[in-house]
Enzyme design. Sequence first.
Site, PDB file in Angstrom:
ATOM      1  N   LYS A 125       0.821  -1.202   0.000  1.00 18.02           N
ATOM      2  CA  LYS A 125       0.000   0.000   0.000  1.00 18.02           C
ATOM      3  C   LYS A 125       0.869   1.272   0.000  1.00 18.02           C
ATOM      4  O   LYS A 125       2.085   1.201   0.211  1.00 18.02           O
ATOM      5  CB  LYS A 125      -0.947  -0.022   1.203  1.00 18.02           C
TER       6      LYS A 125
HETATM    7  C1  PLP Z   1      -5.374  -4.178   0.728  1.00 22.73           C
HETATM    8  C2  PLP Z   1      -6.850  -4.042   0.755  1.00 22.73           C
HETATM    9  C3  PLP Z   1      -7.629  -4.438   1.860  1.00 22.73           C
HETATM   10  C4  PLP Z   1      -7.135  -5.213   3.031  1.00 22.73           C
HETATM   11  O1  PLP Z   1      -5.961  -4.991   3.506  1.00 22.73           O
HETATM   12  P1  PLP Z   1      -5.000  -6.039   4.274  1.00 22.73           P
HETATM   13  O2  PLP Z   1      -4.243  -5.081   5.113  1.00 22.73           O
HETATM   14  O3  PLP Z   1      -4.156  -6.683   3.229  1.00 22.73           O
HETATM   15  O4  PLP Z   1      -5.841  -6.960   5.057  1.00 22.73           O
HETATM   16  C5  PLP Z   1      -8.980  -4.172   1.837  1.00 22.73           C
HETATM   17  N1  PLP Z   1      -9.566  -3.598   0.795  1.00 22.73           N
HETATM   18  C6  PLP Z   1      -8.867  -3.231  -0.296  1.00 22.73           C
HETATM   19  C7  PLP Z   1      -9.573  -2.576  -1.425  1.00 22.73           C
HETATM   20  C8  PLP Z   1      -7.494  -3.462  -0.355  1.00 22.73           C
HETATM   21  O5  PLP Z   1      -6.818  -3.128  -1.463  1.00 22.73           O
END
Ligand code: PLP
Length: 405
Positions: A186
């Site tokens: 992210k």
């Molecule tokens: C990455 C992501 C999540 C969840 O994140 P994690 O930290 O990997 O559990 C939820 N929604 C979206 C759209 C994402 O891209």
Amino acid sequence: MPGFELWSDKERKEVNDVLETGILMRYGFDGPRKGIWKSKELEEAICKRFGCNYAQLTSSGTAALSTAMSALGIGYGDEVITPSFTFVASFEAILSVGAVPVLVDIDETLTLAPDAVRNAITPKTKAIMPVHMCGGMADMDALQAICKEHNLFLLEDACQSIGGTYKGKHLGTIGDAGTFSFDFVKTITCAEGGVVMMNSKELYEKCDGYTDHGHDHKGADRGADLHPFIGYNYRISELHAAVGLAQIQRLDEFLAIQKKNHGILKNMLAKLPGVSFRHIPDPAGDSCSFVSWFLPTKEATVAVVNEMKAQGILAGNFYWFDNNWHYIRKWDHLKNATTLNSLHPELKARVMEQANKDFSASDEVMGRCISTAISLLWTEEQIKEKGEKMVAAIQKVLNEQTITN
Ligand SMILES: *Cc1c(COP(=O)(O)O)cnc(C)c1O
């Protein structure tokens, strides 16, 4: 796109502060931790940077969504409307609280089509959960109006759009609650982590307890805490929070690079008559982690994907239509309600309804869409080289298609 690309001494320093004391947990151990409270500091930094009253860190973005839903009282029998194009975490979180994920069509915003949302509302609908995909945003005015009209919660999955804004407000802080993910890919990362952001104190206190076995955190003695309700363990660790604390201080630097690189690439693609772009309700608020573009037909798009693959330039380009993780078409585990433990039969039947729904409107959009991830590491020459190769591949395919048509 991801903050991990620019790992630095700043992250090492914050982690080292925690390693020095050895207090890796976010609660308690007040003496030995010697004033080091990385999770608390990160929560304060999040409130300040994004403009919300409260922030609750969690162990992941998925946990943040589950926490937000529980705190909003979403559970058995409730329906949550969410898009057909998202990351699997969105429906996983809905299922984790025992609610029904109601997947609906997207439009060229690459998230919820307001008309599709309206058509999906039933007396059991409790919340609308847009997912601000690929750095962009949902049509928030339209969705807010629907929520108001039908008295529904608006929960923003802003996991992919850290730093994006809509009409001056940060994505994730506009609805009743919003979430970020700080997983490894992210915009800013903790390695693993997430956050729920909100303005209501009551909601925050629920999130705070829910993520730590229901502890009320009212006294100095953790062992004497009361448990006003049942919670889980969705805590972040101090090591993870330390990484995030360094990263949030670098967010503006990351966003500036993203915007610059995005601009160069987008301008190159924009010169091609056959290429159009994803609709962004507030273009100034695009976090620019991806450039998402369309070709005139699905056939042309598949041909461009194949051409880029053949030329070895597909890396970083995502054709979501064929993707296992992000689009309804290949979510057989959801359509078959394949879980390890049994679901309530009523919930199972409702989940399996997704298999029989018509997603042709989403297919029409996603079949023509390619998203190019923006790297923080590209030099200007590299972007130009990449852009020229992409343009040549697209041109080749579009020329061939006009000839054969
Ligand atoms: C990455 C992501 C999540 C969840 O994140 P994690 O930290 O990997 O559990 C939820 N929604 C979206 C759209 C994402 O891209």
